[in-house]
Write a protein that holds these residues in place. Sequence first.
Motif, PDB file in Angstrom:
ATOM      1  N   ARG A   1       0.868  -1.188   0.000  1.00  0.00           N
ATOM      2  CA  ARG A   1       0.000   0.000   0.000  1.00  0.00           C
ATOM      3  C   ARG A   1       0.903   1.234   0.000  1.00  0.00           C
ATOM      4  NH1 ARG A   1      -0.102  -2.644   4.647  1.00  0.00           N
ATOM      5  NH2 ARG A   1      -1.994  -3.716   4.008  1.00  0.00           N
ATOM      6  N   TYR A   2       0.359   2.341  -0.470  1.00  0.00           N
ATOM      7  CA  TYR A   2       1.123   3.589  -0.451  1.00  0.00           C
ATOM      8  C   TYR A   2       0.177   4.727  -0.100  1.00  0.00           C
ATOM      9  CZ  TYR A   2       4.395   7.262  -1.741  1.00  0.00           C
ATOM     10  OH  TYR A   2       5.223   8.345  -1.706  1.00  0.00           O
TER      11      TYR A   2
ATOM     12  N   GLU B   1      -1.891   5.012   2.198  1.00  0.00           N
ATOM     13  CA  GLU B   1      -3.239   4.456   2.367  1.00  0.00           C
ATOM     14  C   GLU B   1      -4.142   5.377   3.180  1.00  0.00           C
ATOM     15  OE1 GLU B   1      -4.912   0.080   3.392  1.00  0.00           O
ATOM     16  OE2 GLU B   1      -3.638   0.968   4.925  1.00  0.00           O
TER      17      GLU B   1
ATOM     18  N   GLY C   1      -4.849   2.068  -0.657  1.00  0.00           N
ATOM     19  CA  GLY C   1      -3.400   2.194  -0.768  1.00  0.00           C
ATOM     20  C   GLY C   1      -2.890   2.353  -2.185  1.00  0.00           C
TER      21      GLY C   1
END
Length: 727
Positions: free
Chosen positions: A161-162, A164, A215
């Motif tokens: 995830r980034y 999120e 995410g």
Amino acid sequence: MKDILLITPPFTQLNTPYPATAYIKGFLNTKSILAFQMDLGIEVILELFSKEGLQNIFLTVSQSQLTTHNLQRIYSLQEDYSKTIESVIEFLQGKNPSLARQICSGNFLPEASRFSQLDVMEWAFGTMGIQDKAKHLCTLFLEDLSDFIVACIDENFGFSRYAERLGRSANSFDELYQHLQNETTYIDKITLKILNERIEKVQPKLICFSVPFPGNLYSAFRSAQFIKKYFPEVKIAMGGGFPNTELRELKDKRVFEFFDFITLDDGELPIQLIIDNEQLTIDKEYKRTFLLEDDKVVYKNNSTKSDYKQSEVGTPDYSDLLLDKYISVIEIANLMHSLWSDGRWNKLTMAHGCYWGKCTFCDISLDYIKLYEPIAAKILVDRMEEMIAQTGENGFHFVDEAAPPALMREVALEIIKRKLVVTWWTNIRFEKSFTADLCVLLKESGCIAVSGGLEVASDRLLELIKKGVTVEQVAQVTRNFTESGIMVHAYLMYGYPTQTVQETVDSLEMVRQLFELGILQSGFWHQFAMTAHSPVGMFPEEFGVIPEQNEITFANNDINFKDKTGINHDKFSFGLKKSLFNYMHGICFDYPLQDWFDFKIPNTKIPADYIVTCLEKETDFNIKPSVKIVWIGGKPISEAFIKSKKGNSWEMTKLTFHDKSESFEITLDKDQAQWLIKTLETISVFNDYKLTFTQLKSDFENYFEDFELFWYSKPINTLREFGLLVL
């Protein structure tokens, strides 16, 4: 040059592509529309975790950022990390298996704080194979580097995830929009460099982002912002799980500074219409599509065309994706999570939607759940064979909400009949259709694991949830799967509306007993979350909860609420998860439940032998006349002999059967043995024709008397144990 570029933005899984773009590309193939797809996430990860990538990271960090001993240690060992990173990645890609011995021998990988878990893991997993142990050590190595990146480079980084937080329940677009006005991050720069190279090579007219999770959202917007700036002639669309669930009430026109179209639910027809519209100036048709018109957000669903049937959407196409570059990691604390993250899985769906579609915590009002449409077993197995030929992988994860038992049976029969060697797993409901015989068939076809919702292990709450199962039924079904050799993972829930403290404690006791008896191998506790499209979210007053109402201009899914019971369910989280961790490792079953909590809990009201009693219930020997009788064993070797008793003699036949692990014999009178040999050939799993129980009985009684006496005899009971299945 391709007409369309399909993108999964960072980050989802490391070990296998998220399947949405492959599904859409497979559909576009049926329309002869040229498309290129990419998993931007894995490409960013591979650039980040390379020798040059790590060297650049360490050059970026200043001494003042090294605020802990752990960060200082990783920074000091930067040469060792840079030296070993590419070997580690290649090993996790399956390219250098012999490295496992060096990894496991010690002093090869630099070790930071994540390796402190090893003492616990050695104790819990002493029998791990050397390849799996090496994968786990490499996973810890990568997690140490991830911790360093989060602390010193980008606080929003995560392998799956980034950023999120920016996408999760963002009722307003303000925070995400503000974040997008900031300078690009270190991760952004890598992402946009790769994206730029791909756009220049593919030269698409339309770029479609599939955004499955919160995410992935930030990176999708950041990428779209870049495309608008440097490739303004390219149209941009977004679809996928996140907009399908969260953006159904979209009102903020600033979103369309980034995207031209946002589509909901099944993406095949909406994308086709967007492509078709490029040729038109008027009379444009759309299917479930948001766009900006006269400076206002409008939702257009003016097409009269019906969505495509599942038989019409084509086989998922994984071409273009870097299938040999994905990396398998092993997080061994949870067996199902390890399965999810280790190995390459071709992803398929047995049925669109959920055949049950009643659970009150689930988004049953949305099309992806409520519109149930199964695929014919033969078409599904055709697609499996096509994907094996295309990807070289024979592992399948069926990503259904709940795979239908009747279809699972037909798919298993088709796999066995075609003599396919596949490995597969899926999500199910623990319903009574999963008999011991069906589980044996599923195992024979290559099924290795199932996951299903036990949710709150309380019959009162299971009824309120409308799960359609009881704890007793779950126990019997998990026993059937386990005895057939299929691993079982249970999704567990706490904090459901009106749940009492007593019910939480009793639910934990049920789970303890299931693990102690060995009929459950893996599980995970989730705290109940109220979603906007579930019955609880739509009719909160019926469930005793008070929602917090916010104005919705952007995302709407998770809803904050107060339970009228006033119980703080958060405080149970640590104790439930700690106890489960130990139960999964086969220990601490004798600990009093109170020991898992640092506050007073009531004693359980569940008898210590409750699950044992559930499993001892007598089997119902009544067989439905319409069930199919199938033989999955081989042909017997027959041997005639004469049996004598009190001066009389008669001809008998001994039938010897060999299966993969052992041999067994049965003895019958000559005529019955000949009938049985012929019948087993007729009902063999490799034949299309299957006899019902009624037809079998009728055929037997053409030659002999009293079928029931024969069916329940010792020889037939022996065959039942070795592959004579009632399905």
